[in-house]
Design an enzyme around this catalytic site. Structure first.
Site, mmCIF file in Angstrom:
data_model
loop_
_atom_site.group_PDB
_atom_site.id
_atom_site.type_symbol
_atom_site.label_atom_id
_atom_site.label_comp_id
_atom_site.label_asym_id
_atom_site.label_seq_id
_atom_site.Cartn_x
_atom_site.Cartn_y
_atom_site.Cartn_z
ATOM 1 N N ARG A 63 0.853 -1.202 0.000
ATOM 2 C CA ARG A 63 0.000 0.000 0.000
ATOM 3 C C ARG A 63 0.885 1.248 0.000
ATOM 4 O O ARG A 63 2.099 1.161 0.143
ATOM 5 C CB ARG A 63 -1.022 0.001 1.155
ATOM 6 N N GLY A 64 0.216 2.407 -0.179
ATOM 7 C CA GLY A 64 0.958 3.658 -0.367
ATOM 8 C C GLY A 64 1.018 3.927 -1.865
ATOM 9 O O GLY A 64 1.347 3.025 -2.650
ATOM 10 N N ALA A 65 0.694 5.172 -2.251
ATOM 11 C CA ALA A 65 0.512 5.481 -3.673
ATOM 12 C C ALA A 65 1.709 5.090 -4.561
ATOM 13 O O ALA A 65 1.538 4.372 -5.557
ATOM 14 C CB ALA A 65 0.166 6.962 -3.822
ATOM 15 N N ARG A 98 -7.305 -0.335 -6.922
ATOM 16 C CA ARG A 98 -7.588 0.764 -5.991
ATOM 17 C C ARG A 98 -7.774 2.028 -6.829
ATOM 18 O O ARG A 98 -6.905 2.365 -7.648
ATOM 19 C CB ARG A 98 -6.445 0.953 -4.979
ATOM 20 N N GLN A 202 -2.360 2.575 9.842
ATOM 21 C CA GLN A 202 -1.059 2.660 9.162
ATOM 22 C C GLN A 202 -0.056 3.478 9.994
ATOM 23 O O GLN A 202 1.142 3.229 9.933
ATOM 24 C CB GLN A 202 -1.201 3.323 7.785
ATOM 25 N N ASP A 243 -2.319 10.978 -2.438
ATOM 26 C CA ASP A 243 -2.695 9.916 -3.381
ATOM 27 C C ASP A 243 -3.072 10.464 -4.750
ATOM 28 O O ASP A 243 -2.988 9.762 -5.756
ATOM 29 C CB ASP A 243 -3.837 9.092 -2.805
ATOM 30 N N ASN A 253 -5.784 12.391 0.226
ATOM 31 C CA ASN A 253 -4.854 11.580 1.023
ATOM 32 C C ASN A 253 -5.697 10.804 2.040
ATOM 33 O O ASN A 253 -6.934 10.934 2.083
ATOM 34 C CB ASN A 253 -3.804 12.478 1.701
ATOM 35 N N LYS A 254 -5.027 10.010 2.838
ATOM 36 C CA LYS A 254 -5.708 9.142 3.806
ATOM 37 C C LYS A 254 -6.754 9.903 4.617
ATOM 38 O O LYS A 254 -6.522 11.040 5.040
ATOM 39 C CB LYS A 254 -4.641 8.526 4.723
HETATM 40 O O1 MRU Z 1 -4.672 3.200 2.040
HETATM 41 P P1 MRU Z 1 -3.201 3.450 1.983
HETATM 42 O O2 MRU Z 1 -2.464 2.940 3.172
HETATM 43 O O3 MRU Z 1 -2.581 2.984 0.682
HETATM 44 O O4 MRU Z 1 -3.079 5.040 2.007
HETATM 45 C C1 MRU Z 1 -1.841 5.627 1.879
HETATM 46 C C2 MRU Z 1 -1.846 7.091 1.997
HETATM 47 O O5 MRU Z 1 -2.870 7.738 2.095
HETATM 48 C C3 MRU Z 1 -0.520 7.768 1.894
HETATM 49 O O6 MRU Z 1 -0.478 8.932 2.655
HETATM 50 C C4 MRU Z 1 -0.274 8.124 0.426
HETATM 51 O O7 MRU Z 1 -0.463 7.005 -0.391
HETATM 52 C C5 MRU Z 1 1.072 8.671 0.207
HETATM 53 S S1 MRU Z 1 2.300 7.398 0.331
HETATM 54 C C6 MRU Z 1 3.843 8.024 -0.026
#
Ligand code: MRU
Length: 342
Positions: A63-65, A98, A202, A243, A253-254
């Site tokens: 996970r993470g963009a 996603r 997270q 994201d 973002n999250k």
């Molecule tokens: O649902 P996730 O854990 O993939 O969400 C991740 C985030 O929101 C991060 O802040 C974002 O992807 C930036 S990661 C460098």
């Protein structure tokens, strides 16, 4: 702010969070850290099955963009190695895993373009090379974001961050945490407050653990404590990842990021967003066009009879709450962003 703590960063031991590896028989596999198991277990998984990679992305094992972008291109490389059917169908399935992080569809599109006109036998090798290039570029990009963002921080800064925009969320080094790491090595970071980041934690499971591994002083707080630590004067800057960023500088973002931005504004604390240019979506004018992923209610709570659960995984922070957006190209006011094709 007190004096800075000159930091010796111990991030290297973490290694890459994902990596396409050519194995002894000449075929390749994706190796990735299963982030669902952290912080209890640090386990790398190896797979040659493209659908297992899609599943890893859907279930947040990866996970993470930026990380899911590279995973998406790797999934298509694995499909070219073994998959059946049409590449368009496979690409569509991967890119739909996603919807919010634009990095996933961006990377899959790049991969499809890279093999258009390439004969079937050579496609897998071509995409292997592309993914290795993406891995290298990811770290270089993150280090550039880190260097650019560190310029904004004063010695002794106490940073608050949300979710995990660290090394785990990228191939290596991280975006928001890349800024923390670069600034820490310059003696500018006193401490990081990591929001727990409900419902999937997270912040608690990944960011707090990652910062501790890296040797950066970290304090874990519940999401509902952010207002209090800000009001107590314990936070000098908020630094988060992204994201998807729209043309006007609105940032997805999250979930919970928007609330933090409002709180930072109220307390006069700068709110910084760190992201690679692959997170910029030039095709959308503002954040209202961003598709927000809705996730399973089980992430929020066990079923309770008569209770509905709402679980949007992301929110959109309006550009006017954002002090600066930091990319590998520099530091920008939202709305004055430099998009890749410009
Ligand atoms: O649902 P996730 O854990 O993939 O969400 C991740 C985030 O929101 C991060 O802040 C974002 O992807 C930036 S990661 C460098």
């Amino acid at each position: 702010m007190n004096g800075g703590l000159m930091g010796r960063l111990k991030l290297e031991a973490l290694g890459k969070s994902l990596e396409l590896v050519r194995e002894q028989d000449g075929r390749f596999a994706l190796h990735y850290v299963d982030q669902r198991l952290l912080p209890k277990r640090f386990e790398r998984v190896s797979t040659r099955e493209w659908r297992r990679v899609v599943d890893a992305v859907k279930t947040l094992a990866v996970r993470g963009a930026p990380a899911i972008g590279v995973a998406g291109a790797a999934a298509l490389a694995l499909w070219c190695q073994d998959g059946e059917g049409s590449i368009e169908d496979a690409a569509h399935e991967i890119a739909s895993a996603r919807p919010t992080a634009v990095n996933l569809s961006w990377a899959v599109k790049k991969a499809v373009e890279a093999v258009s006109g390439v004969d079937h036998v050579s496609r897998a090798d071509c995409l292997f090379d592309l993914v290795k290039q993406m891995e290298t570029e990811d770290e270089l990009t993150n280090r550039a974001i880190g260097a650019n963002g560190a310029e904004l921080l004063e010695p002794g800064t106490r940073v608050l961050t949300h979710c995990n925009a660290g090394s785990l969320a990228t191939v290596f080094y991280g975006t928001a945490l890349g800024i923390v790491y670069a600034a820490f090595e310059q003696g500018k970071v006193e401490r990081v407050f990591a929001d727990e980041t409900r419902p999937v934690d997270q912040g608690a499971r990944l960011t707090a653990w990652e910062l501790a591994q890296a040797g950066v002083p970290v304090t874990l707080i519940c999401d509902d404590m952010a207002a209090t630590v800000m009001a107590q004067g314990l936070v000098d800057a908020v630094v988060v990842g992204a994201d998807r960023i729209a043309r006007n500088g609105d940032v997805a973002n999250k979930i919970g990021t928007y609330g933090l931005a409002v709180l930072a504004h109220e307390h006069g604390i700068p709110f910084y967003v760190a992201a690679p240019s692959s997170t910029l979506d030039a095709a959308i004018s503002d954040g209202s066009h961003i598709v927000i992923e809705q996730r399973d209610s089980a992430e929020v709570a066990e079923p309770i009879k008569g209770v509905d659960v709402y679980n949007p995984a992301f929110d959109v922070t309006p550009a006017h709450y954002i002090t600066r957006i930091i990319t590998e190209r520099g530091v920008f006011r939202p709305g004055e962003l430099e998009f890749p094709s410009e």
